[in-house]
Scaffold this active site. Structure first.
Site, PDB file in Angstrom:
ATOM      1  N   PHE A   1     -19.777  -3.149   7.049  1.00 23.43           N
ATOM      2  CA  PHE A   1     -18.968  -2.102   7.680  1.00 23.43           C
ATOM      3  C   PHE A   1     -19.825  -1.017   8.335  1.00 23.43           C
ATOM      4  O   PHE A   1     -19.454   0.143   8.417  1.00 23.43           O
ATOM      5  CB  PHE A   1     -17.925  -1.526   6.710  1.00 23.43           C
ATOM      6  CG  PHE A   1     -16.739  -2.462   6.599  1.00 23.43           C
ATOM      7  CD1 PHE A   1     -16.876  -3.669   5.941  1.00 23.43           C
ATOM      8  CD2 PHE A   1     -15.550  -2.184   7.219  1.00 23.43           C
ATOM      9  CE1 PHE A   1     -15.837  -4.584   5.899  1.00 23.43           C
ATOM     10  CE2 PHE A   1     -14.492  -3.080   7.179  1.00 23.43           C
ATOM     11  CZ  PHE A   1     -14.641  -4.278   6.515  1.00 23.43           C
ATOM     12  N   LEU A   2     -20.989  -1.447   8.807  1.00 18.60           N
ATOM     13  CA  LEU A   2     -21.845  -0.551   9.607  1.00 18.60           C
ATOM     14  C   LEU A   2     -21.998  -1.139  11.007  1.00 18.60           C
ATOM     15  O   LEU A   2     -22.990  -0.906  11.677  1.00 18.60           O
ATOM     16  CB  LEU A   2     -23.216  -0.399   8.962  1.00 18.60           C
ATOM     17  CG  LEU A   2     -23.355   0.603   7.811  1.00 18.60           C
ATOM     18  CD1 LEU A   2     -24.802   0.728   7.387  1.00 18.60           C
ATOM     19  CD2 LEU A   2     -22.797   1.975   8.186  1.00 18.60           C
TER      20      LEU A   2
ATOM     21  N   ARG B   1      -2.006  -4.948  16.458  1.00 19.69           N
ATOM     22  CA  ARG B   1      -1.617  -3.585  16.095  1.00 19.69           C
ATOM     23  C   ARG B   1      -2.836  -2.665  16.177  1.00 19.69           C
ATOM     24  O   ARG B   1      -3.885  -2.980  15.629  1.00 19.69           O
ATOM     25  CB  ARG B   1      -0.998  -3.564  14.698  1.00 19.69           C
ATOM     26  CG  ARG B   1       0.415  -4.110  14.705  1.00 19.69           C
ATOM     27  CD  ARG B   1       0.992  -4.184  13.335  1.00 19.69           C
ATOM     28  NE  ARG B   1       0.404  -5.274  12.565  1.00 19.69           N
ATOM     29  CZ  ARG B   1       0.755  -5.566  11.302  1.00 19.69           C
ATOM     30  NH1 ARG B   1       1.663  -4.846  10.704  1.00 19.69           N
ATOM     31  NH2 ARG B   1       0.189  -6.579  10.661  1.00 19.69           N
TER      32      ARG B   1
ATOM     33  N   ASN C   1      -9.978   1.920   1.516  1.00 15.99           N
ATOM     34  CA  ASN C   1      -9.810   1.739   2.966  1.00 15.99           C
ATOM     35  C   ASN C   1     -10.369   2.929   3.743  1.00 15.99           C
ATOM     36  O   ASN C   1     -11.026   2.765   4.774  1.00 15.99           O
ATOM     37  CB  ASN C   1      -8.333   1.545   3.310  1.00 15.99           C
ATOM     38  CG  ASN C   1      -7.919   0.081   3.218  1.00 15.99           C
ATOM     39  OD1 ASN C   1      -8.722  -0.763   2.816  1.00 15.99           O
ATOM     40  ND2 ASN C   1      -6.698  -0.224   3.570  1.00 15.99           N
TER      41      ASN C   1
ATOM     42  N   THR D   1       0.855  -1.182   0.000  1.00 16.18           N
ATOM     43  CA  THR D   1       0.000   0.000   0.000  1.00 16.18           C
ATOM     44  C   THR D   1       0.893   1.235   0.000  1.00 16.18           C
ATOM     45  O   THR D   1       1.594   1.500   0.976  1.00 16.18           O
ATOM     46  CB  THR D   1      -0.914  -0.028   1.236  1.00 16.18           C
ATOM     47  OG1 THR D   1      -1.702  -1.208   1.138  1.00 16.18           O
ATOM     48  CG2 THR D   1      -1.807   1.190   1.311  1.00 16.18           C
TER      49      THR D   1
ATOM     50  N   GLY E   1     -19.456   0.155  17.495  1.00 15.07           N
ATOM     51  CA  GLY E   1     -18.750  -0.379  18.651  1.00 15.07           C
ATOM     52  C   GLY E   1     -17.490   0.377  18.963  1.00 15.07           C
ATOM     53  O   GLY E   1     -17.479   1.609  19.039  1.00 15.07           O
TER      54      GLY E   1
ATOM     55  N   CYS F   1      -4.071  -1.472   8.971  1.00 16.55           N
ATOM     56  CA  CYS F   1      -4.397  -0.817   7.697  1.00 16.55           C
ATOM     57  C   CYS F   1      -5.218   0.470   7.839  1.00 16.55           C
ATOM     58  O   CYS F   1      -4.750   1.535   7.473  1.00 16.55           O
ATOM     59  CB  CYS F   1      -5.128  -1.800   6.797  1.00 16.55           C
ATOM     60  SG  CYS F   1      -4.179  -3.308   6.572  1.00 16.55           S
TER      61      CYS F   1
HETATM   62  C1  UGA Z   1      -8.637  -3.910   5.684  1.00 19.19           C
HETATM   63  C2  UGA Z   1      -9.541  -3.942   4.435  1.00 19.19           C
HETATM   64  O1  UGA Z   1     -10.822  -4.467   4.777  1.00 19.19           O
HETATM   65  C3  UGA Z   1      -8.919  -4.803   3.335  1.00 19.19           C
HETATM   66  O2  UGA Z   1      -9.703  -4.756   2.160  1.00 19.19           O
HETATM   67  C4  UGA Z   1      -7.510  -4.261   3.031  1.00 19.19           C
HETATM   68  O3  UGA Z   1      -6.853  -5.047   2.056  1.00 19.19           O
HETATM   69  C5  UGA Z   1      -6.687  -4.262   4.301  1.00 19.19           C
HETATM   70  O4  UGA Z   1      -7.339  -3.445   5.298  1.00 19.19           O
HETATM   71  C6  UGA Z   1      -5.330  -3.703   3.969  1.00 19.19           C
HETATM   72  O5  UGA Z   1      -5.248  -2.540   3.564  1.00 19.19           O
HETATM   73  O6  UGA Z   1      -4.344  -4.459   3.992  1.00 19.19           O
HETATM   74  P1  UGA Z   1      -8.212  -5.555   7.777  1.00 19.19           P
HETATM   75  O7  UGA Z   1      -7.466  -4.412   8.397  1.00 19.19           O
HETATM   76  O8  UGA Z   1      -7.588  -6.910   7.767  1.00 19.19           O
HETATM   77  O9  UGA Z   1      -8.571  -5.220   6.221  1.00 19.19           O
HETATM   78  O10 UGA Z   1      -9.562  -5.704   8.591  1.00 19.19           O
HETATM   79  P2  UGA Z   1     -11.109  -5.367   8.403  1.00 19.19           P
HETATM   80  O11 UGA Z   1     -11.864  -6.634   8.422  1.00 19.19           O
HETATM   81  O12 UGA Z   1     -11.350  -4.463   7.281  1.00 19.19           O
HETATM   82  O13 UGA Z   1     -11.409  -4.613   9.782  1.00 19.19           O
HETATM   83  C7  UGA Z   1     -10.725  -3.429  10.138  1.00 19.19           C
HETATM   84  C8  UGA Z   1     -11.200  -2.895  11.465  1.00 19.19           C
HETATM   85  O14 UGA Z   1     -12.504  -2.341  11.353  1.00 19.19           O
HETATM   86  C9  UGA Z   1     -11.295  -3.927  12.580  1.00 19.19           C
HETATM   87  O15 UGA Z   1     -10.754  -3.362  13.762  1.00 19.19           O
HETATM   88  C10 UGA Z   1     -12.779  -4.171  12.742  1.00 19.19           C
HETATM   89  O16 UGA Z   1     -13.129  -4.565  14.060  1.00 19.19           O
HETATM   90  C11 UGA Z   1     -13.331  -2.809  12.406  1.00 19.19           C
HETATM   91  N1  UGA Z   1     -14.724  -2.825  11.909  1.00 19.19           N
HETATM   92  C12 UGA Z   1     -15.015  -3.449  10.733  1.00 19.19           C
HETATM   93  C13 UGA Z   1     -15.720  -2.178  12.619  1.00 19.19           C
HETATM   94  O17 UGA Z   1     -15.474  -1.591  13.695  1.00 19.19           O
HETATM   95  N2  UGA Z   1     -16.994  -2.166  12.124  1.00 19.19           N
HETATM   96  C14 UGA Z   1     -17.310  -2.779  10.973  1.00 19.19           C
HETATM   97  O18 UGA Z   1     -18.493  -2.713  10.566  1.00 19.19           O
HETATM   98  C15 UGA Z   1     -16.303  -3.444  10.259  1.00 19.19           C
END
Ligand code: UGA
Length: 433
Positions: free
Chosen positions: A249-250, A327, A208, A121, A253, A260
């Site tokens: 992603f809604l 992290r 992102n 990235t 919490g 990322c």
């Molecule tokens: C994220 C992106 O979703 C990937 O598409 C991207 O490739 C990656 O970053 C990256 O740039 O490498 P990731 O960080 O593994 O992936 O995790 P996510 O599943 O996206 O969750 C990120 C954070 O958002 C977590 O702390 C999760 O608990 C939080 N989250 C997610 C919420 O608080 N609410 C939601 O509705 C969804």
């Protein structure tokens, strides 16, 4: 195809393993000798479902190898992927030193036409930088092209995301170069988007940051719901069923953590300002997210006159389920504050305890969720691992000193928890009074 992947972190290792699994010959290169030695022994540097099996199997079949020798990686491949980490600097800017040093290495060994693909990235303009470094430092007068092919995999579902991405973005300098990458990815039969290099670089950050914006938006609404005596879970459902908004992603919490969203939002804001743009929206997204832990801490502090000596069962430490990654995990901010207030923490996480132990060696680490709740004054649900969803709450009730639950991810139903005899506090749920 003959492929070299430089960097065996999350992106590089998963990419290399999947390309090998699809029948390509893949050489993974990293400067970290211990990591390479371990991978050659079948020991993974990260916890990711299905990864170990895929690596071991493809290595055994001779399609996947691990080395510290960049020269052989470059010389024996047609396409070289750069998948090294791009950590943040203190001012939010992306540190490109690892990318730059790989580009220098490629310049040293390139001896024939190659396509160099940026999968890390990286901010807009990095493709130009890589091109310039190789062009100025190459030892042989050979041609090459630089492509941007951002990665969208998520930790915890990295293999599935790589095999079945929503889209594959290829930012190439010409149609011919794009075709080479199309050929490599065609087997996945997923939508492919061909763009110029700059646009592909921005797509990654914009995606992102947009997801981070959705999360902060619903968390802002979550706080409103608490103040206005509404239920954010119902609001999110009502919003998410509009196809233009979408329900993903809604989840309100404690907000986002991980390697990322925090770093990419901040890097994008930095880029926007650097080119003279207005980063107000991104700044607000980050500011809302930074206050999420204090939202749950305020509820805890309101409940107890003092936290001195109070025992908290903490369920979940990883920044999200199905990973051992801590992290920017919200658990760390919460532990820090509880310990400052002289509270006691009994923690359990299925994967991340060893990592947290290195930072907080003196809290109690438990074998399972039940052990964590023994004698607890309150339970804090921090990471929504599946195994916490259907706990035997009669048992939990009998183990806790006082049956109070603070649910940082809204995984439990208010009605059910109250019916079972718990005092329950979710995020963004009015008291009904
Ligand atoms: C994220 C992106 O979703 C990937 O598409 C991207 O490739 C990656 O970053 C990256 O740039 O490498 P990731 O960080 O593994 O992936 O995790 P996510 O599943 O996206 O969750 C990120 C954070 O958002 C977590 O702390 C999760 O608990 C939080 N989250 C997610 C919420 O608080 N609410 C939601 O509705 C969804």
């Amino acid at each position: 195809m003959n492929i070299c992947v430089v960097g065996v972190g999350y992106v590089g290792l998963v990419t290399g393993a999947v390309f090998a699994d699809l029948g390509n010959d893949v050489i993974c290169v990293d400067i970290d000798e211990a990591k390479i030695e371990n991978l050659n022994k079948g020991i993974m540097p990260i916890f990711e479902p299905g990864l170990k099996e895929m690596v071991v199997h493809n290595k055994k079949d001779g399609r996947l190898s691990f080395t510290t020798n960049l020269k052989s990686g470059v010389r024996e491949s047609d396409i070289i992927f750069i998948g090294v980490n791009t950590p943040p600097k203190d001012n939010g800017e992306t540190d490109l030193s690892f990318v730059q040093s790989v580009a220098m290495g490629i310049a040293e060994w390139i001896d024939d036409y190659k396509i160099v693909v940026n999968k890390s990235t990286v901010p807009v303009g990095t493709g130009d930088l890589v091109r310039e470094i190789i062009e100025t430092n190459k030892r042989k007068d050979v041609d090459f092209d630089v492509v941007s092919n951002p990665e969208f995999l998520r930790e915890g579902s990295a293999i599935k995301d790589t095999l079945m991405p929503d889209r594959i973005v290829i930012g190439a300098p010409s149609k011919n170069v794009a075709m080479k990458l199309l050929e490599l990815y065609a087997v996945l039969e997923r939508p492919m988007i061909i763009t110029d290099v700059h646009s592909a670089e921005i797509i990654k950050y914009a995606s992102n940051a947009f997801l981070a914006t959705k999360i902060s938006f619903i968390n802002m609404i979550s706080d409103l719901c608490e103040l206005a005596n509404a239920d954010v879970n119902q609001v999110a459902k009502g919003m998410g069923t509009d196809a233009r908004i979408g329900g993903l992603f809604l989840q309100p919490g404690l907000g986002y953590g991980g390697s990322c969203f925090p770093k990419d939002s901040s890097s994008l804001a930095h880029t926007v300002r650097k080119v003279g743009g207005d980063s107000t929206l991104l700044d607000a997204v980050m500011s809302i997210n930074a206050k999420r832990s204090s939202q749950i801490l305020k509820k805890i502090e309101k409940q107890f006159a003092s936290l001195d000596g109070k025992v908290f069962a903490m369920l979940g430490l990883a920044f999200k389920p199905n990973t051992d990654d801590i992290r920017d995990a919200k658990s760390l901010e919460i532990i820090e504050s509880l310990l400052k207030q002289k509270a006691k923490v009994r923690a359990y996480d299925p994967a991340a305890m060893d990592k947290v132990k290195k930072i907080y060696p003196d809290i109690v680490y438990c074998q399972n969720a039940y052990e964590a709740t023994e004698g607890a004054d309150a339970m804090l649900l921090i990471t929504e691992w599946n195994e916490f969803r259907l706990l035997n709450f009669e048992k939990v009730l009998s183990l806790m000193r006082t049956p109070i639950v603070f649910d940082g991810r809204n995984i439990y139903s208010v009605r059910r928890m109250k019916g079972l005899g718990f005092e329950y506090y979710g995020m963004g749920i009015g008291t009904g009074e």
